[in-house]
Design a protein around this motif. Structure first.
Motif, PDB file in Angstrom:
ATOM      1  N   UNK A  20      34.371   5.611 -15.642  1.00  0.00           N
ATOM      2  CA  UNK A  20      33.484   5.913 -14.521  1.00  0.00           C
ATOM      3  C   UNK A  20      33.278   7.422 -14.439  1.00  0.00           C
ATOM      4  N   UNK A  21      32.056   7.826 -14.105  1.00  0.00           N
ATOM      5  CA  UNK A  21      31.741   9.225 -13.819  1.00  0.00           C
ATOM      6  C   UNK A  21      31.249   9.264 -12.386  1.00  0.00           C
ATOM      7  N   UNK A  22      31.872  10.112 -11.564  1.00  0.00           N
ATOM      8  CA  UNK A  22      31.564  10.086 -10.139  1.00  0.00           C
ATOM      9  C   UNK A  22      31.052  11.397  -9.582  1.00  0.00           C
ATOM     10  N   UNK A  23      31.206  11.547  -8.283  1.00  0.00           N
ATOM     11  CA  UNK A  23      30.741  12.717  -7.538  1.00  0.00           C
ATOM     12  C   UNK A  23      31.472  13.965  -8.024  1.00  0.00           C
ATOM     13  N   UNK A  24      30.759  15.079  -8.080  1.00  0.00           N
ATOM     14  CA  UNK A  24      31.357  16.331  -8.534  1.00  0.00           C
ATOM     15  C   UNK A  24      31.655  16.314 -10.013  1.00  0.00           C
ATOM     16  N   UNK A  25      31.036  15.354 -10.716  1.00  0.00           N
ATOM     17  CA  UNK A  25      31.241  15.199 -12.157  1.00  0.00           C
ATOM     18  C   UNK A  25      32.694  14.903 -12.499  1.00  0.00           C
ATOM     19  N   UNK A  26      33.399  14.203 -11.597  1.00  0.00           N
ATOM     20  CA  UNK A  26      34.735  13.702 -11.915  1.00  0.00           C
ATOM     21  C   UNK A  26      34.573  12.519 -12.861  1.00  0.00           C
ATOM     22  N   UNK A  27      35.503  12.348 -13.769  1.00  0.00           N
ATOM     23  CA  UNK A  27      35.392  11.251 -14.727  1.00  0.00           C
ATOM     24  C   UNK A  27      36.761  10.714 -15.105  1.00  0.00           C
ATOM     25  N   UNK A  28      36.773   9.456 -15.456  1.00  0.00           N
ATOM     26  CA  UNK A  28      37.936   8.779 -16.028  1.00  0.00           C
ATOM     27  C   UNK A  28      37.393   7.850 -17.097  1.00  0.00           C
ATOM     28  N   UNK A  29      37.794   8.049 -18.327  1.00  0.00           N
ATOM     29  CA  UNK A  29      37.321   7.239 -19.443  1.00  0.00           C
ATOM     30  C   UNK A  29      38.517   6.759 -20.251  1.00  0.00           C
ATOM     31  N   UNK A  30      38.407   5.546 -20.782  1.00  0.00           N
ATOM     32  CA  UNK A  30      39.482   4.959 -21.585  1.00  0.00           C
ATOM     33  C   UNK A  30      38.914   4.437 -22.890  1.00  0.00           C
ATOM     34  N   UNK A  31      39.520   4.823 -23.991  1.00  0.00           N
ATOM     35  CA  UNK A  31      39.164   4.371 -25.328  1.00  0.00           C
ATOM     36  C   UNK A  31      40.291   3.456 -25.801  1.00  0.00           C
ATOM     37  N   UNK A  32      40.113   2.120 -25.665  1.00  0.00           N
ATOM     38  CA  UNK A  32      41.197   1.185 -25.956  1.00  0.00           C
ATOM     39  C   UNK A  32      41.686   1.207 -27.403  1.00  0.00           C
ATOM     40  N   UNK A  33      40.784   1.343 -28.371  1.00  0.00           N
ATOM     41  CA  UNK A  33      41.198   1.316 -29.777  1.00  0.00           C
ATOM     42  C   UNK A  33      42.150   2.467 -30.121  1.00  0.00           C
ATOM     43  N   UNK A  34      41.952   3.600 -29.491  1.00  0.00           N
ATOM     44  CA  UNK A  34      42.818   4.746 -29.743  1.00  0.00           C
ATOM     45  C   UNK A  34      43.890   4.919 -28.691  1.00  0.00           C
ATOM     46  N   UNK A  35      43.891   4.056 -27.658  1.00  0.00           N
ATOM     47  CA  UNK A  35      44.798   4.148 -26.518  1.00  0.00           C
ATOM     48  C   UNK A  35      44.782   5.562 -25.918  1.00  0.00           C
ATOM     49  N   UNK A  36      43.540   6.083 -25.712  1.00  0.00           N
ATOM     50  CA  UNK A  36      43.341   7.432 -25.184  1.00  0.00           C
ATOM     51  C   UNK A  36      42.638   7.347 -23.834  1.00  0.00           C
ATOM     52  N   UNK A  37      43.173   8.071 -22.857  1.00  0.00           N
ATOM     53  CA  UNK A  37      42.556   8.169 -21.538  1.00  0.00           C
ATOM     54  C   UNK A  37      42.159   9.616 -21.287  1.00  0.00           C
ATOM     55  N   UNK A  38      40.914   9.830 -20.853  1.00  0.00           N
ATOM     56  CA  UNK A  38      40.416  11.159 -20.511  1.00  0.00           C
ATOM     57  C   UNK A  38      40.109  11.181 -19.026  1.00  0.00           C
ATOM     58  N   UNK A  39      40.633  12.150 -18.306  1.00  0.00           N
ATOM     59  CA  UNK A  39      40.325  12.308 -16.888  1.00  0.00           C
ATOM     60  C   UNK A  39      40.057  13.773 -16.605  1.00  0.00           C
ATOM     61  N   UNK A  40      39.236  14.030 -15.607  1.00  0.00           N
ATOM     62  CA  UNK A  40      38.976  15.410 -15.229  1.00  0.00           C
ATOM     63  C   UNK A  40      37.845  15.516 -14.243  1.00  0.00           C
ATOM     64  N   UNK A  41      37.542  16.739 -13.880  1.00  0.00           N
ATOM     65  CA  UNK A  41      36.418  17.026 -13.001  1.00  0.00           C
ATOM     66  C   UNK A  41      35.874  18.404 -13.336  1.00  0.00           C
ATOM     67  N   UNK A  42      34.572  18.547 -13.183  1.00  0.00           N
ATOM     68  CA  UNK A  42      33.943  19.850 -13.362  1.00  0.00           C
ATOM     69  C   UNK A  42      33.778  20.561 -12.025  1.00  0.00           C
ATOM     70  N   UNK A  43      33.975  19.837 -10.910  1.00  0.00           N
ATOM     71  CA  UNK A  43      33.884  20.377  -9.550  1.00  0.00           C
ATOM     72  C   UNK A  43      32.534  21.010  -9.241  1.00  0.00           C
ATOM     73  N   UNK A  44      31.500  20.586  -9.931  1.00  0.00           N
ATOM     74  CA  UNK A  44      30.166  21.119  -9.682  1.00  0.00           C
ATOM     75  C   UNK A  44      29.141  20.033  -9.949  1.00  0.00           C
ATOM     76  N   UNK A  45      28.293  19.783  -8.988  1.00  0.00           N
ATOM     77  CA  UNK A  45      27.255  18.773  -9.161  1.00  0.00           C
ATOM     78  C   UNK A  45      26.158  19.234 -10.112  1.00  0.00           C
TER      79      UNK A  45
END
Length: 65
Positions: A20-45
């Protein structure tokens, strides 16, 4: 990209990423094949999260090849 119930599915040639990509460009992404999770925010719309995630998705695709 498919979207429903707040969940995105991003499909590349050889991978699928969920998240999901949300408000303030916050994001949480999961790549199951690589078992990798990416999370973060840019804090700017004004900034496009694609600027950050584009190179990441390209790296994922290269890793899969």
């Amino acid at each position: 990209m498919d979207y429903g119930l707040g969940l995105m599915r991003i499909r590349g040639n050889k991978f699928t990423i969920w998240g999901h990509i949300g408000v303030g460009q916050a994001f949480m992404l999961y790549w199951p094949e690589g078992d990798v999770t990416l999370t973060g925010t840019l804090n700017q719309d004004e900034l496009d999260v694609g600027i950050l995630l584009g190179p990441v998705l390209q790296a994922v695709q290269q890793f899969q090849e």
